[in-house]
Design a protein around this motif. Sequence first.
Motif, short mmCIF file in Angstrom:
data_model
loop_
_atom_site.label_atom_id
_atom_site.label_comp_id
_atom_site.label_asym_id
_atom_site.label_seq_id
_atom_site.Cartn_x
_atom_site.Cartn_y
_atom_site.Cartn_z
N ASN A 170 0.82 -1.21 0.00
CA ASN A 170 0.00 0.00 0.00
C ASN A 170 0.86 1.27 0.00
O ASN A 170 0.57 2.22 -0.72
CB ASN A 170 -0.97 0.00 1.18
CG ASN A 170 -2.11 -0.97 0.98
OD1 ASN A 170 -2.38 -1.42 -0.13
ND2 ASN A 170 -2.79 -1.31 2.05
N THR A 217 -2.35 -2.44 -4.72
CA THR A 217 -2.75 -1.96 -3.40
C THR A 217 -4.10 -2.55 -3.01
O THR A 217 -4.86 -3.01 -3.85
CB THR A 217 -2.83 -0.43 -3.37
OG1 THR A 217 -3.82 0.00 -4.30
CG2 THR A 217 -1.49 0.19 -3.72
N TYR A 274 -7.25 -1.81 -0.11
CA TYR A 274 -7.91 -1.24 1.06
C TYR A 274 -8.71 -2.31 1.80
O TYR A 274 -8.79 -2.31 3.02
CB TYR A 274 -8.81 -0.08 0.65
CG TYR A 274 -9.35 0.69 1.83
CD1 TYR A 274 -8.52 1.54 2.55
CD2 TYR A 274 -10.66 0.55 2.23
CE1 TYR A 274 -9.01 2.23 3.65
CE2 TYR A 274 -11.15 1.24 3.32
CZ TYR A 274 -10.32 2.08 4.02
OH TYR A 274 -10.80 2.76 5.11
N SER A 275 -9.27 -3.24 1.05
CA SER A 275 -10.09 -4.27 1.68
C SER A 275 -9.24 -5.19 2.58
O SER A 275 -9.66 -5.53 3.69
CB SER A 275 -10.82 -5.10 0.63
OG SER A 275 -9.91 -5.69 -0.27
N SER A 332 -8.31 -3.31 5.71
CA SER A 332 -9.45 -3.26 6.63
C SER A 332 -9.65 -4.60 7.34
O SER A 332 -9.85 -4.66 8.55
CB SER A 332 -10.72 -2.87 5.88
OG SER A 332 -10.58 -1.61 5.29
N SER A 355 -0.35 3.30 8.39
CA SER A 355 -0.73 3.24 6.98
C SER A 355 -1.10 4.62 6.44
O SER A 355 -0.68 5.00 5.35
CB SER A 355 -1.90 2.27 6.78
OG SER A 355 -1.50 0.95 7.05
#
Length: 118
Positions: A40, A72, A74-75, A78, A100
């Motif tokens: 990321n 990258t 995001y999931s 999370s 992050s």
Amino acid sequence: MNWLLVIAGAVVGAPLRYLTDRTVQSRHASGFPWGTFSVNVFGCLVLGTLSGASATPHVQLLLGTGLCGALTTYSTFSYETLRLTEDGAGLLALANIGGSVFAGLGAAWLGHALGQAF
């Protein structure tokens, strides 16, 4: 034509994400998700560089949307943060969130500055 550029970038980004994540994570025994963190932050650096360099729309599609979109995640960030919380590692979860955001913004800023320099 545009969608082919996105696909070409994603064909490289998806395996790069998997291989980088596995390689980085195998070198760290902690519960912190270093692999996801690494991809990321690297993606933020690449996108910042493209922005600073005023990359052409085709390069933005290939590298920004395709490569970085597949690289990258995001999931996963999370999910891993939620798992840390569920496993009682709240401090690691907070470190993942703060680190992050801070490292991602820093990498984007640095990339932008590097892109402008070229």
